[in-house]
Scaffold this motif. Structure first.
Motif, PDB file in Angstrom:
ATOM      1  N   ILE A  92       0.830  -1.205   0.000  1.00  0.00           N
ATOM      2  CA  ILE A  92       0.000   0.000   0.000  1.00  0.00           C
ATOM      3  C   ILE A  92       0.864   1.254   0.000  1.00  0.00           C
ATOM      4  O   ILE A  92       1.918   1.288   0.638  1.00  0.00           O
ATOM      5  CB  ILE A  92      -0.953  -0.013   1.211  1.00  0.00           C
ATOM      6  CG1 ILE A  92      -1.952   1.148   1.156  1.00  0.00           C
ATOM      7  CG2 ILE A  92      -0.172  -0.016   2.514  1.00  0.00           C
ATOM      8  CD1 ILE A  92      -3.068   1.044   2.186  1.00  0.00           C
ATOM      9  N   ILE A  94       1.049   5.007   1.219  1.00  0.00           N
ATOM     10  CA  ILE A  94       0.471   5.914   2.210  1.00  0.00           C
ATOM     11  C   ILE A  94       1.560   6.826   2.746  1.00  0.00           C
ATOM     12  O   ILE A  94       2.735   6.683   2.388  1.00  0.00           O
ATOM     13  CB  ILE A  94      -0.182   5.150   3.394  1.00  0.00           C
ATOM     14  CG1 ILE A  94       0.762   4.063   3.919  1.00  0.00           C
ATOM     15  CG2 ILE A  94      -1.516   4.570   3.020  1.00  0.00           C
ATOM     16  CD1 ILE A  94       0.217   3.290   5.103  1.00  0.00           C
ATOM     17  N   THR A  98       0.379   7.660   8.772  1.00  0.00           N
ATOM     18  CA  THR A  98      -0.670   6.652   8.669  1.00  0.00           C
ATOM     19  C   THR A  98      -0.085   5.255   8.804  1.00  0.00           C
ATOM     20  O   THR A  98      -0.655   4.392   9.481  1.00  0.00           O
ATOM     21  CB  THR A  98      -1.417   6.794   7.331  1.00  0.00           C
ATOM     22  OG1 THR A  98      -1.967   8.108   7.238  1.00  0.00           O
ATOM     23  CG2 THR A  98      -2.538   5.778   7.219  1.00  0.00           C
ATOM     24  N   VAL A 102      -1.217   2.610  11.742  1.00  0.00           N
ATOM     25  CA  VAL A 102      -1.777   1.295  11.423  1.00  0.00           C
ATOM     26  C   VAL A 102      -0.877   0.186  11.959  1.00  0.00           C
ATOM     27  O   VAL A 102      -1.358  -0.840  12.458  1.00  0.00           O
ATOM     28  CB  VAL A 102      -1.988   1.147   9.908  1.00  0.00           C
ATOM     29  CG1 VAL A 102      -2.438  -0.265   9.567  1.00  0.00           C
ATOM     30  CG2 VAL A 102      -3.021   2.150   9.408  1.00  0.00           C
ATOM     31  N   GLN A 127      -5.691  -4.855   2.430  1.00  0.00           N
ATOM     32  CA  GLN A 127      -6.072  -3.450   2.303  1.00  0.00           C
ATOM     33  C   GLN A 127      -6.926  -3.240   1.063  1.00  0.00           C
ATOM     34  O   GLN A 127      -6.780  -3.931   0.056  1.00  0.00           O
ATOM     35  CB  GLN A 127      -4.823  -2.556   2.278  1.00  0.00           C
ATOM     36  CG  GLN A 127      -3.884  -2.775   1.109  1.00  0.00           C
ATOM     37  CD  GLN A 127      -4.177  -1.890  -0.087  1.00  0.00           C
ATOM     38  OE1 GLN A 127      -5.087  -1.061  -0.057  1.00  0.00           O
ATOM     39  NE2 GLN A 127      -3.409  -2.045  -1.145  1.00  0.00           N
ATOM     40  N   GLY A 130      -5.316   2.874  -0.323  1.00  0.00           N
ATOM     41  CA  GLY A 130      -4.400   3.789   0.344  1.00  0.00           C
ATOM     42  C   GLY A 130      -4.472   5.124  -0.365  1.00  0.00           C
ATOM     43  O   GLY A 130      -5.510   5.776  -0.365  1.00  0.00           O
ATOM     44  N   HIS A 145      -7.745  10.065   1.357  1.00  0.00           N
ATOM     45  CA  HIS A 145      -6.984   9.158   0.492  1.00  0.00           C
ATOM     46  C   HIS A 145      -6.131   9.944  -0.505  1.00  0.00           C
ATOM     47  O   HIS A 145      -5.083   9.463  -0.937  1.00  0.00           O
ATOM     48  CB  HIS A 145      -7.935   8.236  -0.282  1.00  0.00           C
ATOM     49  CG  HIS A 145      -8.499   7.131   0.543  1.00  0.00           C
ATOM     50  ND1 HIS A 145      -7.756   6.041   0.957  1.00  0.00           N
ATOM     51  CD2 HIS A 145      -9.746   6.939   1.046  1.00  0.00           C
ATOM     52  CE1 HIS A 145      -8.514   5.225   1.664  1.00  0.00           C
ATOM     53  NE2 HIS A 145      -9.731   5.747   1.738  1.00  0.00           N
ATOM     54  N   PHE A 151      -6.356   4.665   5.334  1.00  0.00           N
ATOM     55  CA  PHE A 151      -6.064   3.237   5.134  1.00  0.00           C
ATOM     56  C   PHE A 151      -7.382   2.486   5.235  1.00  0.00           C
ATOM     57  O   PHE A 151      -8.063   2.553   6.266  1.00  0.00           O
ATOM     58  CB  PHE A 151      -5.099   2.772   6.225  1.00  0.00           C
ATOM     59  CG  PHE A 151      -4.493   1.407   6.022  1.00  0.00           C
ATOM     60  CD1 PHE A 151      -3.135   1.280   5.776  1.00  0.00           C
ATOM     61  CD2 PHE A 151      -5.258   0.254   6.100  1.00  0.00           C
ATOM     62  CE1 PHE A 151      -2.550   0.029   5.623  1.00  0.00           C
ATOM     63  CE2 PHE A 151      -4.693  -0.999   5.932  1.00  0.00           C
ATOM     64  CZ  PHE A 151      -3.324  -1.115   5.697  1.00  0.00           C
ATOM     65  N   ASP A 208      -8.625   7.064   9.074  1.00  0.00           N
ATOM     66  CA  ASP A 208      -7.748   8.146   8.627  1.00  0.00           C
ATOM     67  C   ASP A 208      -7.333   9.031   9.795  1.00  0.00           C
ATOM     68  O   ASP A 208      -7.838   8.910  10.914  1.00  0.00           O
ATOM     69  CB  ASP A 208      -8.370   8.949   7.482  1.00  0.00           C
ATOM     70  CG  ASP A 208      -9.524   9.861   7.888  1.00  0.00           C
ATOM     71  OD1 ASP A 208      -9.421  10.528   8.933  1.00  0.00           O
ATOM     72  OD2 ASP A 208     -10.525   9.944   7.143  1.00  0.00           O
TER      73      ASP A 208
END
Length: 220
Positions: A92, A94, A98, A102, A127, A130, A145, A151, A208
């Protein structure tokens, strides 16, 4: 539920700024509303990466991402694992904040709740989204996003092979696990949405780090 789920990426795309020809006329597309964005210093970004690495996360840096509509991810990370024992599938894109949130949540909350409620720890997270350059559904305001600040989780795979999809379920143990997880996410994350919030979040958790007034949260 056993088996491997198919990731359900969000497919909405933000309209590009500019003009569009329709029946010989030129129509200007609406501009996107860009929410206030916090600015992180190079030192803060470096410290975040150091903490993320200490958690056992596996990640790589990528060149900056941006779009004419206002989407922007200045220092993107491609995250392939959240810890030494917890993978993310597929990888992902990001921001670091974030990723760190996570990673901590997966290790300190999700895995422990899975062991407590379902008898097995967490192996991986599937996921659903992202970084995606798009507005919030039904609005002209850019989604979190669009800044790599969100996420979406479609499913959890446990060490015993059990797959818990994020959706309404009649399995009482899985339902309780998802409910407790959702409650625990409110605080570490500033926005928490999922099944029952609206049709757009019927098959995933949206988490988020949106900055809200007085540090408040929006959990639904």
């Amino acid at each position: 539920m056993d088996g491997k789920p198919t990731p359900r990426p969000e497919t909405g795309k933000s309209p590009a700024e500019g003009t569009e020809e329709k029946d010989g006329k030129t129509d200007k597309q609406p501009k996107m509303e860009i929410p206030p964005r916090p600015v992180t210093s190079p030192a803060e970004e470096a410290a975040c990466r150091q903490r993320l690495g200490a958690l056992g996360a596996k990640f790589e840096e990528r060149p900056p991402l941006s779009d004419a509509t206002g989407c922007e991810l200045p220092q993107p990370l491609v995250v392939k694992a959240l810890s030494d024992t917890i993978d993310v599938q597929p990888e992902i894109v990001i921001n670091c904040a974030t990723a760190e949130a996570v990673a901590k949540f997966s290790t300190n909350v999700v895995s422990k709740l899975a062991e407590q409620e379902l008898g097995s720890g967490l192996k991986s997270i599937t996921q659903a989204s992202g970084y995606v350059c798009r507005p919030r559904n039904g609005t002209h305001k850019l989604s979190e996003h669009a800044f790599g600040n969100a996420f979406d989780i479609a499913a959890f795979t446990l060490l015993d092979g059990t797959v818990v999809e994020v959706t309404a379920t009649r399995n009482p143990k899985q339902s309780q696990f998802l409910s407790k997880l959702r409650t625990a996410a409110c605080g570490p994350f500033k926005t928490v949405l999922g099944p029952g919030s609206d049709a757009d979040h019927a098959t995933h958790f949206h988490l988020d780090l949106a900055k809200r007034r007085n540090g408040s949260t929006f959990c639904q």
